[in-house]
Design a protein around this motif. Structure first.
Motif, PDB file in Angstrom:
ATOM      1  N   MET A   1       0.868  -1.148   0.029  1.00 52.22           N
ATOM      2  CA  MET A   1       0.074   0.059   0.035  1.00 52.22           C
ATOM      3  C   MET A   1       0.768   1.231  -0.068  1.00 52.22           C
ATOM      4  N   ARG A   2       1.872   1.316   0.830  1.00 55.80           N
ATOM      5  CA  ARG A   2       2.762   2.365   0.920  1.00 55.80           C
ATOM      6  C   ARG A   2       3.620   2.569  -0.559  1.00 55.80           C
ATOM      7  N   TRP A   3       3.931   1.477  -0.992  1.00 50.10           N
ATOM      8  CA  TRP A   3       4.643   1.619  -2.342  1.00 50.10           C
ATOM      9  C   TRP A   3       3.640   2.176  -3.149  1.00 50.10           C
ATOM     10  N   ARG A   4       2.485   1.704  -3.409  1.00 51.53           N
ATOM     11  CA  ARG A   4       1.461   2.276  -4.366  1.00 51.53           C
ATOM     12  C   ARG A   4       1.158   3.718  -4.181  1.00 51.53           C
ATOM     13  N   PHE A   5       1.100   4.282  -2.821  1.00 49.79           N
ATOM     14  CA  PHE A   5       0.857   5.577  -2.649  1.00 49.79           C
ATOM     15  C   PHE A   5       2.136   6.485  -3.038  1.00 49.79           C
ATOM     16  N   ARG A   6       3.413   6.106  -2.642  1.00 51.30           N
ATOM     17  CA  ARG A   6       4.289   6.806  -3.100  1.00 51.30           C
ATOM     18  C   ARG A   6       4.485   6.834  -4.573  1.00 51.30           C
ATOM     19  N   GLN A   7       4.195   5.738  -5.113  1.00 51.79           N
ATOM     20  CA  GLN A   7       4.269   5.761  -6.777  1.00 51.79           C
ATOM     21  C   GLN A   7       3.077   6.657  -7.326  1.00 51.79           C
ATOM     22  N   ILE A   8       1.977   6.762  -7.091  1.00 49.34           N
ATOM     23  CA  ILE A   8       0.778   7.556  -7.222  1.00 49.34           C
ATOM     24  C   ILE A   8       1.379   9.042  -7.049  1.00 49.34           C
ATOM     25  N   SER A   9       1.792   9.237  -5.695  1.00 50.22           N
ATOM     26  CA  SER A   9       2.184  10.620  -5.426  1.00 50.22           C
ATOM     27  C   SER A   9       3.380  10.974  -6.065  1.00 50.22           C
ATOM     28  N   ASP A  10       4.333  10.249  -6.651  1.00 46.61           N
ATOM     29  CA  ASP A  10       5.323  10.762  -7.369  1.00 46.61           C
ATOM     30  C   ASP A  10       4.696  11.162  -8.649  1.00 46.61           C
ATOM     31  N   LEU A  11       4.052  10.219  -9.309  1.00 47.38           N
ATOM     32  CA  LEU A  11       3.558  10.711 -10.506  1.00 47.38           C
ATOM     33  C   LEU A  11       2.431  11.786 -10.441  1.00 47.38           C
ATOM     34  N   ALA A  12       1.875  12.133  -9.559  1.00 44.20           N
ATOM     35  CA  ALA A  12       0.768  13.274  -9.413  1.00 44.20           C
ATOM     36  C   ALA A  12       1.786  14.397  -9.379  1.00 44.20           C
ATOM     37  N   VAL A  13       2.966  14.428  -8.393  1.00 46.67           N
ATOM     38  CA  VAL A  13       3.736  15.754  -8.410  1.00 46.67           C
ATOM     39  C   VAL A  13       4.543  15.759  -9.552  1.00 46.67           C
ATOM     40  N   LEU A  14       4.994  14.985 -10.262  1.00 44.83           N
ATOM     41  CA  LEU A  14       5.590  15.297 -11.558  1.00 44.83           C
ATOM     42  C   LEU A  14       4.446  15.826 -12.604  1.00 44.83           C
ATOM     43  N   TRP A  15       3.544  15.365 -12.554  1.00 40.09           N
ATOM     44  CA  TRP A  15       2.279  15.790 -13.431  1.00 40.09           C
ATOM     45  C   TRP A  15       2.032  17.305 -12.953  1.00 40.09           C
ATOM     46  N   ALA A  16       2.017  17.675 -11.795  1.00 33.10           N
ATOM     47  CA  ALA A  16       1.584  18.965 -11.357  1.00 33.10           C
ATOM     48  C   ALA A  16       2.627  20.139 -11.785  1.00 33.10           C
ATOM     49  N   GLY A  17       3.877  19.496 -11.662  1.00 26.60           N
ATOM     50  CA  GLY A  17       4.836  20.358 -11.817  1.00 26.60           C
ATOM     51  C   GLY A  17       5.229  20.556 -13.355  1.00 26.60           C
ATOM     52  N   HIS A  18       4.531  19.859 -14.276  1.00 23.58           N
ATOM     53  CA  HIS A  18       4.868  20.004 -15.806  1.00 23.58           C
ATOM     54  C   HIS A  18       4.457  21.516 -16.413  1.00 23.58           C
ATOM     55  N   ARG A  19       5.294  21.760 -17.293  1.00 19.90           N
ATOM     56  CA  ARG A  19       5.225  23.124 -17.865  1.00 19.90           C
ATOM     57  C   ARG A  19       3.917  23.276 -18.528  1.00 19.90           C
ATOM     58  N   ALA A  20       3.115  22.049 -18.995  1.00 20.60           N
ATOM     59  CA  ALA A  20       2.143  22.412 -19.614  1.00 20.60           C
ATOM     60  C   ALA A  20       0.748  22.517 -18.851  1.00 20.60           C
ATOM     61  N   VAL A  21       0.939  22.297 -17.550  1.00 21.49           N
ATOM     62  CA  VAL A  21      -0.154  22.375 -16.561  1.00 21.49           C
ATOM     63  C   VAL A  21      -0.897  23.782 -16.504  1.00 21.49           C
ATOM     64  N   PRO A  22       0.147  24.945 -16.380  1.00 15.00           N
ATOM     65  CA  PRO A  22      -0.572  26.383 -16.297  1.00 15.00           C
ATOM     66  C   PRO A  22      -1.355  26.638 -17.608  1.00 15.00           C
ATOM     67  N   VAL A  23      -0.943  26.175 -18.855  1.00 16.69           N
ATOM     68  CA  VAL A  23      -1.749  26.472 -19.901  1.00 16.69           C
ATOM     69  C   VAL A  23      -2.968  25.923 -19.888  1.00 16.69           C
ATOM     70  N   THR A  24      -2.992  24.326 -19.531  1.00 18.45           N
ATOM     71  CA  THR A  24      -4.195  23.657 -19.391  1.00 18.45           C
ATOM     72  C   THR A  24      -5.152  24.078 -18.532  1.00 18.45           C
ATOM     73  N   LEU A  25      -4.671  24.769 -17.350  1.00 21.71           N
ATOM     74  CA  LEU A  25      -5.480  25.348 -16.412  1.00 21.71           C
ATOM     75  C   LEU A  25      -6.043  26.479 -16.820  1.00 21.71           C
ATOM     76  N   VAL A  26      -5.354  27.481 -17.650  1.00 21.05           N
ATOM     77  CA  VAL A  26      -5.939  28.762 -18.056  1.00 21.05           C
ATOM     78  C   VAL A  26      -7.171  28.364 -18.972  1.00 21.05           C
ATOM     79  N   ALA A  27      -7.020  27.226 -19.946  1.00 24.16           N
ATOM     80  CA  ALA A  27      -7.962  26.900 -20.724  1.00 24.16           C
ATOM     81  C   ALA A  27      -9.126  26.254 -20.088  1.00 24.16           C
TER      82      ALA A  27
END
Length: 119
Positions: A1-27
Motif C-alpha cells: 500500500m505504501r509503495w503504491r501511494f508513493r508511486q501515485i504521489s510521485d506521478l501526481a507531483v511530476l504531473w502537477a509540476g509539468h510546464r503544460a499544466v498552467p496552460v491547461t488550467l487557463v484553458a
C-alpha cells in the motif's frame, strides 16, 4: 500500500509540476467561465467552483508536502553520511533535530574555531 501511494504521489507531483499544466488550467478556467456565463452563473455553479478549487489545491498541497518531506529526509541522511565519512565532528549529525538555539550555538562555536584567514 505504501509503495503504491508513493508511486501515485510521485506521478501526481511530476504531473502537477509539468510546464503544460498552467496552460491547461487557463484553458479549463476559460471553458468553466464560458459555461457559467452561458447558464447565467447559477448559485450551484459558484458553490461547485469553490468546492472543487479548494479540494484540488488541498490535494496538490498534500502531495507536494509529502514529496518534500521524503526528499528532505533523504537529503539529511546523505549529509549525515558525508559527515560520518569526513573529518567533521560527529556532533553535526542530526543537527536538524535540535532546537534553533542549539544549532545557532553550534554554528557560532564552529565559526569561532575557523582560522582568521577564512572569516
Amino acid at each position: 500500500m505504501r509503495w503504491r501511494f508513493r508511486q501515485i504521489s510521485d506521478l501526481a507531483v511530476l504531473w502537477a509540476g509539468h510546464r503544460a499544466v498552467p496552460v491547461t488550467l487557463v484553458a479549463l478556467v476559460a471553458l468553466w467561465a464560458a459555461a457559467g456565463l452561458s447558464f447565467s452563473f447559477p448559485r450551484q455553479w459558484f458553490l461547485l467552483t469553490n468546492m472543487m478549487g479548494t479540494l484540488i489545491i488541498f490535494f496538490i498541497l498534500l502531495l507536494v508536502q509529502h514529496s518534500q518531506n521524503r526528499d528532505m529526509v533523504a537529503l539529511q541522511t546523505k549529509l549525515d553520511e558525508l559527515i560520518r565519512s569526513s573529518k567533521a565532528g560527529n556532533h553535526w549529525i542530526a543537527a536538524e533535530k535540535k532546537e534553533a538555539e542549539a544549532i545557532e550555538e553550534m554554528r557560532q562555536q564552529h565559526h569561532d574555531q575557523m582560522p582568521e584567514t577564512m572569516n
